[in-house]
Write a protein that holds these residues in place. Structure first.
Motif, mmCIF file in Angstrom:
data_model
loop_
_atom_site.group_PDB
_atom_site.id
_atom_site.type_symbol
_atom_site.label_atom_id
_atom_site.label_comp_id
_atom_site.label_asym_id
_atom_site.label_seq_id
_atom_site.Cartn_x
_atom_site.Cartn_y
_atom_site.Cartn_z
ATOM 1 N N GLY A 8 0.827 -1.198 0.000
ATOM 2 C CA GLY A 8 0.000 0.000 0.000
ATOM 3 C C GLY A 8 0.861 1.246 0.000
ATOM 4 N N ARG A 9 0.193 2.372 -0.127
ATOM 5 C CA ARG A 9 0.881 3.659 -0.116
ATOM 6 C C ARG A 9 0.988 4.164 1.308
ATOM 7 N NH1 ARG A 9 -0.765 8.400 -4.089
ATOM 8 N NH2 ARG A 9 0.476 7.049 -5.411
ATOM 9 N N CYS A 54 6.960 2.928 -5.527
ATOM 10 C CA CYS A 54 5.694 3.547 -5.897
ATOM 11 C C CYS A 54 5.699 3.974 -7.361
ATOM 12 C CB CYS A 54 5.424 4.759 -5.013
ATOM 13 S SG CYS A 54 6.598 6.097 -5.225
ATOM 14 N N LYS A 125 0.069 -8.831 -9.255
ATOM 15 C CA LYS A 125 -0.125 -7.436 -9.624
ATOM 16 C C LYS A 125 0.712 -6.624 -8.649
ATOM 17 C CE LYS A 125 -3.425 -3.719 -9.853
ATOM 18 N NZ LYS A 125 -4.536 -3.159 -9.121
ATOM 19 N N GLU A 127 1.638 -3.788 -6.586
ATOM 20 C CA GLU A 127 1.097 -2.561 -6.012
ATOM 21 C C GLU A 127 2.219 -1.845 -5.286
ATOM 22 O OE1 GLU A 127 -2.564 -3.091 -3.723
ATOM 23 O OE2 GLU A 127 -2.538 -5.174 -4.407
ATOM 24 N N GLU A 128 1.978 -0.583 -4.964
ATOM 25 C CA GLU A 128 2.942 0.143 -4.154
ATOM 26 C C GLU A 128 3.170 -0.620 -2.858
ATOM 27 O OE1 GLU A 128 2.551 4.324 -3.482
ATOM 28 O OE2 GLU A 128 1.511 4.598 -5.392
#
Length: 149
Positions: A8-9, A54, A125, A127-128
């Protein structure tokens, strides 16, 4: 050495309370999955490396320095007893789009930590995410850049 991957971010100090709480919960879950029985570093100084992977082309990327405090606050009492123990933090924001996921091309990966490479290569996939290392600190008094007396 403790290694954590938090998907996540990361959230900035300026984020909403709800958003910050969600990020802190993600960090805490990653820490508890790695260290189920409380802090490894109960006393003494610790060193941290914070690598945020990111998409830098995405809108509204928080400042790197503003995402550090909420992340390390969430690790308090889980990885180390108190964030006061942090004496050295290395931080980087890395553009996911600049990295190849093809291991045959990415010769540099040989020097990367195994946990980081596994996450990067095996994610369906990508993701950040944040890759954290918490270790005993280097002896900064022996650093070659310090003046010799």
């Amino acid at each position: 050495m403790i290694e954590l991957i938090v998907v996540g971010r990361p959230k900035s100090l300026q984020s909403s309370t709800r958003s910050l709480d969600g990020w802190r919960q993600s960090v805490e879950e990653a820490a508890r999955a790695t260290i189920p029985h409380g802090p490894v570093y109960e006393t003494g100084p610790v060193h941290a490396c914070f690598h945020w992977f990111c998409d830098v082309s995405a809108a509204r990327i928080p400042d790197l320095d503003n995402v550090l405090k909420p992340t390390f606050d969430a690790l308090q009492a889980l990885v180390f007893a108190d964030d006061y123990q942090l004496t050295d933090i290395r931080a980087a924001r890395i553009d996911l789009n600049s990295l190849s996921r093809d291991r045959s091309i990415a010769a540099d990966w040989e020097s990367w930590p195994t946990k980081l490479v596994s996450h990067f290569v095996l994610a369906e996939k990508l993701e950040e995410f944040v890759y954290l290392q918490i270790v005993d600190p280097p002896n900064l008094l022996e650093a070659p850049w310090l003046p010799q007396h």
